[in-house]
Design a protein around this motif. Structure first.
Motif, PDB file in Angstrom:
ATOM      1  N   UNK A  65      -6.474  -3.096  -4.034  1.00 37.10           N
ATOM      2  CA  UNK A  65      -6.679  -1.699  -3.615  1.00 37.10           C
ATOM      3  C   UNK A  65      -5.454  -1.090  -2.941  1.00 37.10           C
ATOM      4  N   UNK A  66      -4.648  -1.926  -2.283  1.00 34.26           N
ATOM      5  CA  UNK A  66      -3.409  -1.398  -1.707  1.00 34.26           C
ATOM      6  C   UNK A  66      -2.240  -2.238  -2.192  1.00 34.26           C
ATOM      7  N   UNK A 108       0.212   1.209   0.588  1.00 35.35           N
ATOM      8  CA  UNK A 108      -0.420   2.468   0.188  1.00 35.35           C
ATOM      9  C   UNK A 108      -1.469   2.163  -0.886  1.00 35.35           C
ATOM     10  N   UNK A 109      -2.362   3.102  -1.090  1.00 29.78           N
ATOM     11  CA  UNK A 109      -3.423   2.910  -2.081  1.00 29.78           C
ATOM     12  C   UNK A 109      -2.845   2.796  -3.481  1.00 29.78           C
ATOM     13  N   UNK A 110      -3.419   1.931  -4.282  1.00 29.56           N
ATOM     14  CA  UNK A 110      -2.862   1.672  -5.615  1.00 29.56           C
ATOM     15  C   UNK A 110      -2.829   2.952  -6.465  1.00 29.56           C
ATOM     16  N   UNK A 111      -3.794   3.873  -6.249  1.00 28.25           N
ATOM     17  CA  UNK A 111      -3.802   5.096  -7.054  1.00 28.25           C
ATOM     18  C   UNK A 111      -2.775   6.123  -6.563  1.00 28.25           C
ATOM     19  N   UNK A 112      -2.104   5.807  -5.449  1.00 31.10           N
ATOM     20  CA  UNK A 112      -0.987   6.627  -4.983  1.00 31.10           C
ATOM     21  C   UNK A 112       0.339   5.996  -5.398  1.00 31.10           C
ATOM     22  N   UNK A 136       2.573   3.771  -8.876  1.00 29.43           N
ATOM     23  CA  UNK A 136       2.617   3.429 -10.299  1.00 29.43           C
ATOM     24  C   UNK A 136       2.622   1.900 -10.476  1.00 29.43           C
ATOM     25  N   UNK A 186       4.656  18.093  -5.494  1.00 33.13           N
ATOM     26  CA  UNK A 186       5.109  17.343  -4.329  1.00 33.13           C
ATOM     27  C   UNK A 186       5.051  15.860  -4.650  1.00 33.13           C
ATOM     28  N   UNK A 241       5.459  13.058  -2.750  1.00 34.97           N
ATOM     29  CA  UNK A 241       5.206  12.013  -1.763  1.00 34.97           C
ATOM     30  C   UNK A 241       6.499  11.331  -1.373  1.00 34.97           C
ATOM     31  N   UNK A 272      -8.005   2.356  -1.625  1.00 32.71           N
ATOM     32  CA  UNK A 272      -7.270   2.484  -2.894  1.00 32.71           C
ATOM     33  C   UNK A 272      -6.683   3.883  -3.069  1.00 32.71           C
ATOM     34  N   UNK A 273      -7.140   4.827  -2.220  1.00 36.77           N
ATOM     35  CA  UNK A 273      -6.648   6.207  -2.295  1.00 36.77           C
ATOM     36  C   UNK A 273      -5.695   6.539  -1.140  1.00 36.77           C
ATOM     37  N   UNK A 274      -5.382   5.545  -0.325  1.00 35.64           N
ATOM     38  CA  UNK A 274      -4.553   5.817   0.859  1.00 35.64           C
ATOM     39  C   UNK A 274      -3.237   6.492   0.475  1.00 35.64           C
ATOM     40  N   UNK A 275      -2.930   7.600   1.138  1.00 38.10           N
ATOM     41  CA  UNK A 275      -1.692   8.380   0.942  1.00 38.10           C
ATOM     42  C   UNK A 275      -1.661   9.197  -0.353  1.00 38.10           C
ATOM     43  N   UNK A 276      -2.751   9.244  -1.076  1.00 40.03           N
ATOM     44  CA  UNK A 276      -2.735  10.013  -2.329  1.00 40.03           C
ATOM     45  C   UNK A 276      -2.573  11.510  -2.043  1.00 40.03           C
ATOM     46  N   UNK A 309      -0.459  12.848  -0.373  1.00 44.90           N
ATOM     47  CA  UNK A 309       0.960  13.216  -0.343  1.00 44.90           C
ATOM     48  C   UNK A 309       1.406  13.837  -1.667  1.00 44.90           C
ATOM     49  N   UNK A 310       0.564  13.702  -2.684  1.00 39.94           N
ATOM     50  CA  UNK A 310       0.922  14.238  -3.999  1.00 39.94           C
ATOM     51  C   UNK A 310       0.117  15.492  -4.284  1.00 39.94           C
ATOM     52  N   UNK A 311       0.773  16.470  -4.869  1.00 41.35           N
ATOM     53  CA  UNK A 311       0.064  17.703  -5.217  1.00 41.35           C
ATOM     54  C   UNK A 311      -0.586  17.606  -6.597  1.00 41.35           C
ATOM     55  N   UNK A 357      -0.066   8.977  -9.410  1.00 42.65           N
ATOM     56  CA  UNK A 357       0.596  10.157  -8.846  1.00 42.65           C
ATOM     57  C   UNK A 357       1.542  10.773  -9.875  1.00 42.65           C
TER      58      UNK A 357
END
Lengths: 233, 233
Positions: free
Chosen positions: A77-78, A90-94, A96, A153, A155, B51-55, B57-59, B141
């Motif tokens: 997950x991170x 950071x979260x995996x979905x944030x 690549x 943006x 990040x 898993x969404x941590x810091x997401x 930060x992206x627009x 992202x």
């Protein structure tokens, strides 16, 4: 939640061929080593020239491909992105990162040309951040009016965009590498292939590139190439 | 060609929820109906806020998703894109058609926000060209420094970008639709949801939108809404 099963099995339509047999040194995102040329070689059942009709009208393509070197590994997950020094999670979905629930990569490449070969019609592309022999599942045209968002943006990921090492590549070593592979190798080395948290000046790194092993060390923002040898197969 | 089997099975990590229960009227590419808000609702096993941590930060985000309405159907090496009038055939890899070897879609959406709900943490996004309940396999992202190429050549697909119908939507019909759903509906109608090769002035089209059926006809570049009714479930 689901009544239907919406799982889907992707079969490779093609494989990529390039000078990166391992992950180390591979550009971390697409477009970062623009001189690196890759070939997209279709699997026999997809060698249908018609399926590529009019693709030359596009300058850029999307590749959807598999992080095949991590197939079967667990996702997390991170993750700790190398660009953040490998410390911050950071979260995996944030990110690549390849360690995602569905280990699928997305890369924008430049379409350089199309050539007929004994392996069918092959696409020549530049800028792929994809390891040699990785499976390609889909190719789509890049549509600037829907895909291009320069105002987005980014990040943290864009912060180190312009970071480059100075390169000390003795000419007698460089000349061991064929001329047409030199440009991409220099770009890759300037981009600093080390994990961002490695700062040991004495350490010698080995980069596999085409049929070569390139050894180097880094001190004070200068990358010194120390040897170039044919790899043992 | 392959020694290894590089097939991969994708499991849905989430589903999308929005006002488009059918394909008709759905924006043809992402970003074309910016007012259309969709929710990304994670499947129970992926309801992991970490898993969404810091997401945020992206627009913008990429969604990789399934054309589930064509799962099991055959792909075709050439397709007739609606934007070309439905007459010209081009190679499937030069289009974003769903009838591809691996029926996977790619869409860029704007991240509007994150909210906690009884169904876990939900992402609110705009601009998705994805049918209600479609499976999402990956969220990445959008990185402008690698994904944004405003200079890319867009082939034929950008030619009709700015094409818009004039809208005749009587206020007593518009007011049947909740205020927060009106903007996206107007955008979708202005974008001309008809197949490009339909030019029959007398024909009445029905668009399913949220819980409504919106009937309209088009003549001389004006779209006239003729009725708005609750759909039968």
């Amino acid at each position: 939640m689901s009544e239907k099963d919406f799982s889907v099995t992707l079969s490779p339509i093609a494989k990529i061929r390039n000078a990166f047999p391992t992950k180390f040194g591979l550009p971390r995102q697409s477009g970062l080593a623009e001189s690196l040329v890759s070939e997209i070689v279709f699997e026999p059942e997809y060698r249908i020239p018609e399926a590529l009709r009019d693709i030359e009208q596009y300058s850029h393509l999307w590749l959807i491909w598999g992080f095949s070197e991590v197939f079967g590994e667990k996702w997390s997950p991170t993750v700790r992105p190398p660009r953040l020094g490998g410390n911050k999670r950071v979260g995996v979905f944030a990110t690549r990162s390849p360690y995602r629930p569905n280990p699928i990569g997305l890369s924008c490449v430049k379409l350089l040309g199309i050539k007929k070969t004994p392996d069918g019609t092959v696409l020549l592309v530049s800028g792929a951040d994809i390891m040699d022999q990785s499976p390609i599942y889909d190719i789509k045209p890049y549509l600037p009016y829907v895909d291009s968002h320069p105002e987005a943006l980014g990040g943290f990921a864009h912060e180190k965009k312009d970071y480059r090492l100075e390169l000390d590549f003795p000419i007698e070593l460089l000349d061991i590498v064929p001329k047409d592979l030199q440009g991409a190798l220099k770009e890759v080395l300037e981009g600093d292939p080390r994990p961002a948290y490695h700062t040991d000046d004495a350490r010698i790194y080995g980069l596999e590139y085409a049929s070569f092993e390139v050894k180097f060390k880094v001190s004070e923002n200068i990358l010194h190439v120390v040897s170039v040898n044919e790899r043992k197969k």
